[in-house]
Design an enzyme around this catalytic site. Structure first.
Site, PDB file in Angstrom:
ATOM      1  N   ASN A   8     114.017 196.366   1.570  1.00  4.54           N
ATOM      2  CA  ASN A   8     112.894 196.422   2.501  1.00  4.54           C
ATOM      3  C   ASN A   8     113.462 196.652   3.900  1.00  4.54           C
ATOM      4  O   ASN A   8     114.007 195.732   4.504  1.00  4.54           O
ATOM      5  CB  ASN A   8     112.108 195.106   2.432  1.00  4.54           C
ATOM      6  CG  ASN A   8     110.954 195.075   3.413  1.00  4.54           C
ATOM      7  OD1 ASN A   8     110.662 196.082   4.070  1.00  4.54           O
ATOM      8  ND2 ASN A   8     110.300 193.935   3.524  1.00  4.54           N
ATOM      9  N   LYS A  10     111.891 197.233   6.547  1.00  8.40           N
ATOM     10  CA  LYS A  10     110.998 196.694   7.593  1.00  8.40           C
ATOM     11  C   LYS A  10     110.863 197.687   8.754  1.00  8.40           C
ATOM     12  O   LYS A  10     110.909 198.892   8.541  1.00  8.40           O
ATOM     13  CB  LYS A  10     111.502 195.310   8.044  1.00  8.40           C
ATOM     14  CG  LYS A  10     111.699 194.348   6.857  1.00  8.40           C
ATOM     15  CD  LYS A  10     111.942 192.925   7.269  1.00  8.40           C
ATOM     16  CE  LYS A  10     112.102 192.042   6.040  1.00  8.40           C
ATOM     17  NZ  LYS A  10     112.255 190.630   6.349  1.00  8.40           N
ATOM     18  N   HIS A  89     103.542 190.697   1.574  1.00  7.73           N
ATOM     19  CA  HIS A  89     104.765 190.228   2.235  1.00  7.73           C
ATOM     20  C   HIS A  89     104.373 189.209   3.306  1.00  7.73           C
ATOM     21  O   HIS A  89     103.365 189.375   3.988  1.00  7.73           O
ATOM     22  CB  HIS A  89     105.518 191.408   2.862  1.00  7.73           C
ATOM     23  CG  HIS A  89     106.903 191.009   3.295  1.00  7.73           C
ATOM     24  ND1 HIS A  89     107.128 190.285   4.436  1.00  7.73           N
ATOM     25  CD2 HIS A  89     108.111 191.199   2.724  1.00  7.73           C
ATOM     26  CE1 HIS A  89     108.424 190.057   4.544  1.00  7.73           C
ATOM     27  NE2 HIS A  89     109.042 190.599   3.521  1.00  7.73           N
ATOM     28  N   GLU A  91     105.394 188.687   6.178  1.00 14.24           N
ATOM     29  CA  GLU A  91     105.250 189.217   7.543  1.00 14.24           C
ATOM     30  C   GLU A  91     103.881 189.881   7.737  1.00 14.24           C
ATOM     31  O   GLU A  91     103.470 190.139   8.871  1.00 14.24           O
ATOM     32  CB  GLU A  91     106.419 190.173   7.851  1.00 14.24           C
ATOM     33  CG  GLU A  91     107.696 189.375   8.109  1.00 14.24           C
ATOM     34  CD  GLU A  91     108.986 190.075   7.773  1.00 14.24           C
ATOM     35  OE1 GLU A  91     108.998 191.310   7.631  1.00 14.24           O
ATOM     36  OE2 GLU A  91     110.007 189.365   7.623  1.00 14.24           O
ATOM     37  N   GLU A 156     109.516 185.010  -2.128  1.00 17.83           N
ATOM     38  CA  GLU A 156     110.214 185.000  -0.847  1.00 17.83           C
ATOM     39  C   GLU A 156     109.784 183.765  -0.054  1.00 17.83           C
ATOM     40  O   GLU A 156     108.755 183.804   0.643  1.00 17.83           O
ATOM     41  CB  GLU A 156     109.885 186.259  -0.044  1.00 17.83           C
ATOM     42  CG  GLU A 156     110.321 187.543  -0.731  1.00 17.83           C
ATOM     43  CD  GLU A 156     110.547 188.678   0.269  1.00 17.83           C
ATOM     44  OE1 GLU A 156     111.662 189.174   0.335  1.00 17.83           O
ATOM     45  OE2 GLU A 156     109.595 189.032   0.979  1.00 17.83           O
ATOM     46  N   GLY A 162     115.024 186.126   6.910  1.00 18.90           N
ATOM     47  CA  GLY A 162     115.615 186.462   8.209  1.00 18.90           C
ATOM     48  C   GLY A 162     116.213 185.274   8.939  1.00 18.90           C
ATOM     49  O   GLY A 162     116.526 185.365  10.121  1.00 18.90           O
ATOM     50  N   SER A 197     117.177 186.172   2.926  1.00 14.10           N
ATOM     51  CA  SER A 197     118.593 186.075   3.316  1.00 14.10           C
ATOM     52  C   SER A 197     119.558 186.358   2.157  1.00 14.10           C
ATOM     53  O   SER A 197     120.594 185.696   2.041  1.00 14.10           O
ATOM     54  CB  SER A 197     118.885 184.710   3.952  1.00 14.10           C
ATOM     55  OG  SER A 197     118.139 184.547   5.143  1.00 14.10           O
TER      56      SER A 197
HETATM   57  P1  13P Z   1     115.988 189.114   4.850  1.00 15.34           P
HETATM   58  O1  13P Z   1     116.843 189.554   3.705  1.00 15.34           O
HETATM   59  O2  13P Z   1     116.334 189.792   6.139  1.00 15.34           O
HETATM   60  O3  13P Z   1     115.959 187.603   4.947  1.00 15.34           O
HETATM   61  O4  13P Z   1     114.488 189.561   4.537  1.00 15.34           O
HETATM   62  C1  13P Z   1     113.938 189.230   3.295  1.00 15.34           C
HETATM   63  C2  13P Z   1     112.662 189.949   3.132  1.00 15.34           C
HETATM   64  O5  13P Z   1     111.669 189.630   3.782  1.00 15.34           O
HETATM   65  C3  13P Z   1     112.627 191.089   2.217  1.00 15.34           C
HETATM   66  O6  13P Z   1     111.322 191.535   2.005  1.00 15.34           O
END
Ligand code: 13P
Length: 238
Positions: A8, A10, A89, A91, A156, A162, A197
């Protein structure tokens, strides 16, 4: 079943770096799922022709083509060569206040357009501390009732995204086993990915558990070396 490695990206990369990363993964014979930002979908799609990599979008409109300024419809994504789409997701769910009702509409639109959703679930730190992690995840999963054609579920935990803090392999395995049981009750058998992470240092241990069918990687998927190392870990387990 081979472990799945999903990237991803992002709101990161530029057109050229996204295309270069796609080319490098293609030359390497990788089979990952890639989720670039909207403006990069078309050039990345072209770079992936002839590869075994799969293209997905990070979001989809709950509506069909029409007067929805700023939205991107499921049909447009399919037309651009996407076969997958992220839905739910954190976010979007937390960051943009997306409700279960909205996510159900997104799932429906995606499925009607022939896209396969990668549906994300996960609790916040507050919810985990309050002992509500399983109840929250169960509630998120209930949106999948009656669906057909979902690509996978990604667990997740919001507190691990993150932050550099990963769920322990034990925590991930326990939740994945719970998700599998809940999916069974909904009549669904789907791969369950872990996200939060994931790095080259923890990927092998996380994926070694039989209930972890793969990983959804954010930050560590932006660099060829780390994404390759995570995919190598996945291939090691096969
Ligand atoms: P990170 O690997 O940066 O923690 O992000 C995870 C994520 O949200 C993948 O969709």
């Amino acid at each position: 079943m081979p472990k799945i490695v999903a990237a991803n990206w992002k709101m990161n990369l530029r057109r050229q770096s996204a295309v270069e990363l796609a080319w490098a993964l293609k030359s390497d014979g990788r089979k990952c799922w890639l989720f670039p930002a909207f403006p990069h979908l078309a050039p990345v799609h072209d770079a992936l022709i002839g590869s075994e990599l799969t293209l997905g979008a990070q979001d989809v409109s709950p509506d069909a083509d029409g007067a929805c300024t700023g939205d991107v419809s499921a049909e447009m994504l399919a037309d651009t060569g996407c076969t997958l789409v992220l839905v739910g997701h954190s976010e979007r769910r937390h960051g943009h206040g997306e409700t279960a009702e909205l996510l159900a509409r997104k799932l429906k639109r995606a499925l009607e357009a022939g896209l396969k959703p990668l549906y994300c679930v996960g609790e916040t730190l507050e919810q985990r501390k309050a002992g509500k992690a399983q109840a929250v995840v169960k509630d998120h999963l209930s949106t999948l009732a009656g669906t057909e054609g979902i690509a996978a579920v990604a667990y997740e935990p919001v507190w691990a995204i993150g932050t550099g803090e990963t769920a322990t392999p034990g925590q991930a395995a326990e939740m994945h086993a719970f998700i599998r049981e809940e999916l069974k009750k909904l009549g669904l058998r789907l791969p369950i990915l872990y996200g939060g992470s994931v790095k080259p240092e923890n990927a092998l241990e996380l994926m070694s558990h039989p209930d972890v069918d793969g990983v959804l990687v954010g930050g560590a998927s932006l660099e060829l070396t780390s994404l390759r190392a995570i995919d190598d870990a996945a291939r090691e387990i096969e």
